[in-house]
Design an enzyme around this catalytic site. Structure first.
Site, PDB file in Angstrom:
ATOM      1  N   GLY A 150       0.849  -1.174   0.000  1.00  0.00           N
ATOM      2  CA  GLY A 150       0.000   0.000   0.000  1.00  0.00           C
ATOM      3  C   GLY A 150       0.889   1.230   0.000  1.00  0.00           C
ATOM      4  O   GLY A 150       1.897   1.275   0.706  1.00  0.00           O
ATOM      5  N   CYS A 151       0.540   2.241  -0.787  1.00  0.00           N
ATOM      6  CA  CYS A 151       1.434   3.394  -0.943  1.00  0.00           C
ATOM      7  C   CYS A 151       1.643   4.139   0.371  1.00  0.00           C
ATOM      8  O   CYS A 151       2.770   4.486   0.732  1.00  0.00           O
ATOM      9  CB  CYS A 151       0.904   4.330  -2.025  1.00  0.00           C
ATOM     10  SG  CYS A 151      -0.811   4.861  -1.808  1.00  0.00           S
ATOM     11  N   ASN A 152       0.557   4.380   1.116  1.00  0.00           N
ATOM     12  CA  ASN A 152       0.697   5.061   2.404  1.00  0.00           C
ATOM     13  C   ASN A 152       1.473   4.205   3.394  1.00  0.00           C
ATOM     14  O   ASN A 152       2.303   4.706   4.165  1.00  0.00           O
ATOM     15  CB  ASN A 152      -0.684   5.381   2.992  1.00  0.00           C
ATOM     16  CG  ASN A 152      -1.474   6.343   2.140  1.00  0.00           C
ATOM     17  OD1 ASN A 152      -0.983   7.385   1.728  1.00  0.00           O
ATOM     18  ND2 ASN A 152      -2.723   5.998   1.872  1.00  0.00           N
ATOM     19  N   SER A 154       3.772   1.897   2.810  1.00  0.00           N
ATOM     20  CA  SER A 154       5.210   1.851   2.537  1.00  0.00           C
ATOM     21  C   SER A 154       5.878   3.161   2.922  1.00  0.00           C
ATOM     22  O   SER A 154       7.016   3.169   3.427  1.00  0.00           O
ATOM     23  CB  SER A 154       5.480   1.512   1.063  1.00  0.00           C
ATOM     24  OG  SER A 154       4.884   2.448   0.197  1.00  0.00           O
TER      25      SER A 154
END
Length: 348
Positions: A150-152, A154
């Site tokens: 997940g971008c947030n 990471s």
């Protein structure tokens, strides 16, 4: 050797970013692109910036259409990829950019996502520091199933994990506030993502510990050595199409010095191609990582309250999703990790 590639969910933002990077990858050949409701249409009708793929037509997202490729990238909504992956050949490298295979805890999945639990795969953040030394990339070598992050999750994990691994920050009371671009939510036709709602405004969402990336962050911090980390996580939509600026603070253990803090982060990411700790006194901007597979980190100490402040910037569609997926695939296949990936952003 050239590896044949299929991209499922190719009409979305993550799928488009996968294709943009894959277009310049010397060892990957994209042969199939799939979609659900957009099947049968030319790819460039939905990704008009990808002119080198003008010859491709979107086909239906089925296991049969994805079969026969060396590598399959899945860029589908949560719950959709898990339905397909069990039908794909075990010899195919499958990289899921969705959430279906990130969480090791079935109870966390039930609490934050719901629906069928599909099991955890090798986690695709190669630079994540691990307890006792080493990094997550060691678990990606030779993998045939990879869960991109997940971008947030990471962003927050890379920001604070070095302090956990070094034993210099408290694992309780980690606070993170993120300014995020709406592309991370995909092409959802929801009111909160409309330009008229976002332009000229900053809009918090998932306030109060409800965001789905929280258990993923906690899972990563346990990999770094925490036992029972607590994370306050508040994302804020801001009027930029892509990017994450994560401001993460954590309490320092007694007696920890500024020199020890900088040494912990620099040691954790020494020699990394894509995660860079900036010199003292510098903090990154999202503009500095636009279009690049880089995460830039600025460090500061608030001595009055005994906390370290970590500011991390990354492009949610590149290092936060598609770039991490391709970087992890490179490792799994034995290719140089940096192949096809760019550290240079776009400016202005």
């Amino acid at each position: 050797m050239t590896f044949s590639v299929a991209v499922a969910g190719a009409s979305g933002y993550a799928g488009g970013e996968l294709l943009r990077i894959l277009a310049e990858h010397p060892d990957f050949e994209v042969r199939t692109v799939t979609a659900f409701q957009n099947a049968g249409q030319p790819l460039i009708a939905h990704q008009p910036h990808l002119r080198s793929f003008a010859h491709l037509t979107l086909v239906e997202t089925t296991a049969a259409n994805l079969a026969g490729h060396d590598v399959v990238f899945l860029a589908l909504p949560h719950g959709k990829s898990g339905e397909l992956t069990a039908q794909l050949d075990s010899g195919t490298l499958v990289v899921d950019c969705g959430a279906d295979h990130r969480l090791t805890s079935e109870s966390d999945w039930a609490a934050f996502y719901g629906g069928d639990y599909f099991g955890a795969w090798a986690y695709g953040v190669p630079e994540l520091p691990l307890a006792g030394g080493g990094h997550q990339r060691e678990h990606l070598v030779g993998a045939s199933r990879i869960a991109a992050p997940g971008c947030n999750a990471s962003a927050v994990s890379l920001a604070v994990a070095p302090g956990i691994a070094a034993g210099i920050v408290e694992e309780q009371d980690i606070v993170s506030v993120l300014a995020v671009g709406p592309s991370g939510a995909g092409k959802n036709l929801k009111t909160m993502y409309l330009a008229s709602e976002i332009l000229g405004s900053a809009n918090p969402y998932a306030v109060g510990g409800t965001h789905r990336h929280i258990p993923e962050i906690q899972q990563n911090l346990r990999l770094a050595g925490a036992e029972n980390p607590t994370v306050s996580f508040t994302p804020v939509l801001v009027p930029m199409s892509r990017g994450i600026l994560a401001t993460v603070t954590a309490r320092l253990k007694p007696g920890v010095t500024a020199e020890q803090v900088r040494e912990a982060w620099q040691s954790a990411y020494a020699g990394e191609a894509f995660v860079h700790v900036l010199p003292e006194g510098q903090v990154p901007r999202t503009a500095d990582v636009l279009g690049a597979n880089t995460a830039l980190i600025g460090l500061a100490l608030d001595e009055a309250v005994g906390r370290v402040i970590v500011v991390l910037a990354l492009d949610n569609l590149v290092k936060g999703t598609a770039g991490a997926a391709i970087q992890s695939a490179n490792i799994a296949l034995g290719l140089p990790e940096t192949t096809g990936l760019n550290v240079n952003g776009v400016a202005p």
